[in-house]
Design an enzyme around this catalytic site. Sequence first.
Site, PDB file in Angstrom:
ATOM      1  N   GLN A 193       4.851  -4.192   1.492  1.00  0.00           N
ATOM      2  CA  GLN A 193       4.451  -2.725   1.961  1.00  0.00           C
ATOM      3  C   GLN A 193       4.601  -1.838   0.595  1.00  0.00           C
ATOM      4  OE1 GLN A 193       2.843  -1.798   4.874  1.00  0.00           O
ATOM      5  NE2 GLN A 193       2.633   0.053   3.634  1.00  0.00           N
ATOM      6  N   ASP A 244      -3.817  -8.801   1.213  1.00  0.00           N
ATOM      7  CA  ASP A 244      -4.117  -7.471   1.037  1.00  0.00           C
ATOM      8  C   ASP A 244      -4.589  -6.962  -0.402  1.00  0.00           C
ATOM      9  OD1 ASP A 244      -3.519  -4.851   2.437  1.00  0.00           O
ATOM     10  OD2 ASP A 244      -1.508  -4.679   1.307  1.00  0.00           O
ATOM     11  N   LYS A 285       1.125  -3.163  12.062  1.00  0.00           N
ATOM     12  CA  LYS A 285       0.387  -4.498  11.393  1.00  0.00           C
ATOM     13  C   LYS A 285       0.970  -5.499  12.322  1.00  0.00           C
ATOM     14  CE  LYS A 285      -0.205  -2.439   7.076  1.00  0.00           C
ATOM     15  NZ  LYS A 285       0.070  -2.123   5.647  1.00  0.00           N
TER      16      LYS A 285
END
Length: 280
Positions: A98, A121, A54
């Site tokens: 994450q 996200d 990313k």
Amino acid sequence: MSEKLILDGNVVANAVKNELKGRISTLKQNGITPCLATILVGDDSSSATYVKMKGNACAKLGIESRKIHLDKETTTEQLLETINALNNDKDVHGILLQHPVPSHIDERKAFEAIKIDKDVDGVTSFGYGQTALGFGKYPSCTPAAIMKIMEHYGLEASGKHAVVVGRSPILGKPVSALLLNKDATVTTCHSRTLHVEEYVKQADIVIAAVGKPNFIQGDWIKPGAVILDAGYNKGNIGDVDYEACLENASAITPVPGGVGPVTISMLLKHTVDSAEAVNV
Ligand code: NAP
């Protein structure tokens, strides 16, 4: 055998990224560099690889990525403090925590701490609720990628029966909501569904989001069905038995090179959207 449409995720991802280039340069002319903060907790090697990918994707487009790597002993409270600091940092436009974090951390509480405007996200329950109601700004990136691939290739959801296999908060549930919002009739299967194959056999659109290699079998596929495989298992294997399912499918995503690259491009897009929302 009729012609198959191979849904090339790299083509779609490049189209998304190309569209972002001009927007990023306009932001930079105004003194703003879009910035994604990534938080990695612990030493899980796959998670570290995902975060690195990313970060690299950000760098290639000129998006800043601020990488925060916390020790595996980090407490929930310490993680919340880190998230709050990023929430209050006006130079940070998106926050990605994450998944998964070490099991002693309350991951849900940490996700919920992310400010909605920076939830690029799509992990907060508020963001999920907005997505489900049809006005979410930043849907979870893999569901957004699936919808983007369908849009890019002109694949209609309206009036179709979509069968989603999987109901996770970041994938199966939000993609079911997005398809419903596009007027598909949606069936969501999960581990307690009896005879999953009987549902998949009725599907015009199959979304594989189950996390089991080659789970969707060739003889489950209705002739002409569109298949999008979000699965990514060890050894670059999807959740769909690709060769076998290709036989009846009219369109299918490969693994790798299908949903994965588009997922990252949607994260970049959401970060740029967020930078524009604050600054333009
Ligand atoms: P997850 O949280 O483990 O969820 C898996 C889902 O599959 C659950 O809802 C589970 O049902 C369901 N399931 C398990 N066994 C089943 C069975 N036998 N029949 C029907 N449903 C079953 O996984 P996830 O995070 O959603 O990820 C799913 C896959 O997508 C994985 O391969 C992952 O690596 C991949 N992924 C890819 C991307 C990308 O960028 N391409 C991003 C995220 C995830 P229950 O709810 O009943 O347990």
